[in-house]
Motif scaffolding. Structure first.
Motif, PDB file in Angstrom:
ATOM      1  N   TRP A 146     -21.778-104.147  21.841  1.00  0.00           N
ATOM      2  CA  TRP A 146     -22.847-105.155  21.899  1.00  0.00           C
ATOM      3  C   TRP A 146     -22.621-106.110  23.064  1.00  0.00           C
ATOM      4  O   TRP A 146     -23.572-106.548  23.710  1.00  0.00           O
ATOM      5  N   GLN A 147     -21.366-106.419  23.343  1.00  0.00           N
ATOM      6  CA  GLN A 147     -21.073-107.297  24.473  1.00  0.00           C
ATOM      7  C   GLN A 147     -21.448-106.635  25.793  1.00  0.00           C
ATOM      8  O   GLN A 147     -21.856-107.304  26.742  1.00  0.00           O
ATOM      9  N   ARG A 148     -21.313-105.321  25.845  1.00  0.00           N
ATOM     10  CA  ARG A 148     -21.558-104.621  27.103  1.00  0.00           C
ATOM     11  C   ARG A 148     -23.027-104.273  27.312  1.00  0.00           C
ATOM     12  O   ARG A 148     -23.532-104.347  28.433  1.00  0.00           O
ATOM     13  N   ASP A 151     -27.276-108.573  24.349  1.00  0.00           N
ATOM     14  CA  ASP A 151     -26.980-109.997  24.420  1.00  0.00           C
ATOM     15  C   ASP A 151     -26.326-110.378  23.099  1.00  0.00           C
ATOM     16  O   ASP A 151     -27.004-110.654  22.111  1.00  0.00           O
ATOM     17  N   ALA A 152     -25.000-110.373  23.071  1.00  0.00           N
ATOM     18  CA  ALA A 152     -24.272-110.546  21.817  1.00  0.00           C
ATOM     19  C   ALA A 152     -23.831-111.983  21.621  1.00  0.00           C
ATOM     20  O   ALA A 152     -23.350-112.636  22.553  1.00  0.00           O
ATOM     21  N   THR A 153     -23.991-112.473  20.396  1.00  0.00           N
ATOM     22  CA  THR A 153     -23.468-113.763  19.982  1.00  0.00           C
ATOM     23  C   THR A 153     -22.477-113.520  18.856  1.00  0.00           C
ATOM     24  O   THR A 153     -22.781-112.817  17.894  1.00  0.00           O
ATOM     25  N   VAL A 154     -21.293-114.093  18.972  1.00  0.00           N
ATOM     26  CA  VAL A 154     -20.249-113.901  17.970  1.00  0.00           C
ATOM     27  C   VAL A 154     -20.124-115.174  17.138  1.00  0.00           C
ATOM     28  O   VAL A 154     -19.887-116.263  17.677  1.00  0.00           O
TER      29      VAL A 154
END
Length: 476
Positions: A146-148, A151-154
């Protein structure tokens, strides 16, 4: 094969009588110890890679004479293999309650499945990558893709499961109110570090209320609990054969068709296309779109066989068996001075048979080497592909993970508890040292298995020229 129908509370001293629920290949494999004895290998590393069910090995043996090309040949065996492959696909989907219009993709493993889906998350209205919400408790396979690709939010997990669900709900709602809604909530079905689960029904409702879909990483959940997409409303489910007692290189992604049919084909190659010209390619829809190349027929057959065998077990009996083993690990290890059992949420809705711990005064790799060399027990040490979570919990240097499954006996669990207690009370009997970052036994007398290839990799010359070898790394 008879499942256990009733499991007692199993306090110390009684859990040892529990037999495996199902036969697995290699359960009686002897493990040499440094004192010259041999004991049955206690595989308490099921969460990493589970042994093959005997029914899976039998299915492979039956299928091998029938193996041929799939979807490409008019020959008899090609037709048979194609039928076996597509029948396996249906069995895999049925096992996890796939809806009539869901797609079941045969992939390599959970990591493969999640990378595939990451390429299918639709873009936001402004053309930017689709937004994905994840927790810091995730295995790297459910974080890095998802990071790659999106647009990922953790979100950092909270001290309780209830507070963690609330944090996700608040983030989803705030993003929607701000006009930047999330497309997907990606969560673990069961932690690969502690086995604990968040309430899936609440997570599904939370995601859908905010207009998002939900992906469940089922790598640790599916082998231990029955899951149904149709019954729960889960949009996508990913899991691995090698954790579901079918270690033959296949896994699955099961879920809604529209994203998968519109997404970029995962692999560009033969079988994924309807037609190809030098200036244009017309891609298939459905499973073929993402399964280019010759498919893993044997892996699909193996995974289907595991699914069918697990479907035949009373789920209550399976849960009682694993719960008894897990309770003994948690209680037994927790009673030993200097041993800490890792926990995520005191109010966790459920927990599968994964228990992680640390022993004061000993590095995780040393504990794992000791358990192997002096007690014939296989565990995992390291950070379990969950670096953010281990760092947040205060185990940045790693810990030791034990895990059980359908092939685990009570004796193996008791052996681990007794071995850790002996380590704390008396210390190790053998000498250990770190070589190239790995804990090994100094002057290890255990023989190298013939044909293993270890003699050229780890062997040294011992007294009299005998071959000896160091412990294989348990992983990081």
């Amino acid at each position: 094969m008879t499942a256990i129908t009733e499991t007692p509370a199993c306090p110390a001293g009684t859990v040892a009588a529990l037999a495996p629920v199902l036969p697995v290949v290699g359960h009686d494999t002897p493990a040499p110890l440094v004192d010259g004895r041999r004991v049955p290998y206690a595989n308490l590393d099921v969460a990493a890679s589970a042994p093959a069910l005997q029914s899976v090995a039998d299915a492979i043996t039956r299928t091998l004479p029938l193996y041929a090309s799939v979807h490409r040949g008019a020959g008899y065996l090609s037709q048979v293999s194609t039928s076996l492959y597509e029948t396996a696909r249906r069995s895999i989907g049925e096992f996890v309650g796939a809806r009539d219009d869901d797609v079941t993709l045969v992939v390599r493993n959970t990591t493969d499945a999640l990378n595939l889906l990451a390429g299918c998350v639709p873009a936001s209205d402004d053309g930017t990558p689709g937004r994905v919400l994840v927790l810091d408790v995730e295995h790297h396979a459910n974080l890095l893709p998802w990071q790659r690709s999106a647009d990922a939010t953790v979100v950092v997990g909270r001290a309780t499961a209830a507070a963690t669900v609330t944090a996700l709900r608040d983030e989803l709602a705030a993003a929607r109110a701000a006009g930047r809604p999330y497309a997907l909530l990606a969560v673990t079905g069961a932690s690969n570090v502690t086995g604990e689960s968040l309430p899936l029904d609440d997570l599904v409702a939370t995601a859908h209320a905010a207009g998002a879909r939900i992906l469940v990483d089922g790598a640790q959940l599916v082998p231990h609990r029955r899951v149904s997409l149709a019954a729960t409303g889960i949009d996508y489910l990913a899991f691995s054969g090698h954790k579901t007692y079918a270690p033959f290189g296949a896994g699955a992604l099961v879920g809604r068709r529209d994203w998968l049919d519109a997404g970029t084909p995962y692999l560009a190659g033969g079988g994924a296309v309807r037609s190809v010209r030098t200036d244009h390619t017309d891609w298939h829809d459905g499973p073929a779109r993402h399964e280019a190349g010759s498919p893993n027929v044997l892996g699909a057959v193996a995974l289907a066989a595991a699914c069918e065998t697990l479907a035949g077990i009373d789920p209550v009996a399976l849960r009682e068996h694993e719960d008894a083993l897990r309770r003994r690990l948690v209680d037994g290890l927790g009673e030993i001075d200097g041993v800490q059992v890792v926990q995520l949420w005191a109010d966790a809705a459920d927990a599968v048979g994964v228990v992680t711990f640390a022993v004061a005064g000993y590095e995780p790799g040393q504990v794992a080497a000791y358990l192997s060399a002096e007690h014939g027990i296989g565990v995992r040490d390291g950070r379990f592909c969950a670096h953010p979570l281990l760092a947040r919990l205060g185990y940045g240097a790693g810990a030791v993970r034990s895990s059980v499954g359908v092939g685990t006996s009570g004796e193996e669990v008791e052996r681990l508890v007794e071995a850790v207690a002996a380590l704390v009370a008396d210390g190790p009997r053998a000498r250990y040292d770190v070589v190239d970052g790995l804990w090994i036994v100094v002057d290890d007398p255990r023989p190298v298995p013939e044909g293993s290839g270890l003699d050229g990799l780890l062997a040294t010359a011992g007294p009299g020229g005998d071959e000896v070898f160091g412990c294989l790394p348990e992983g990081a």
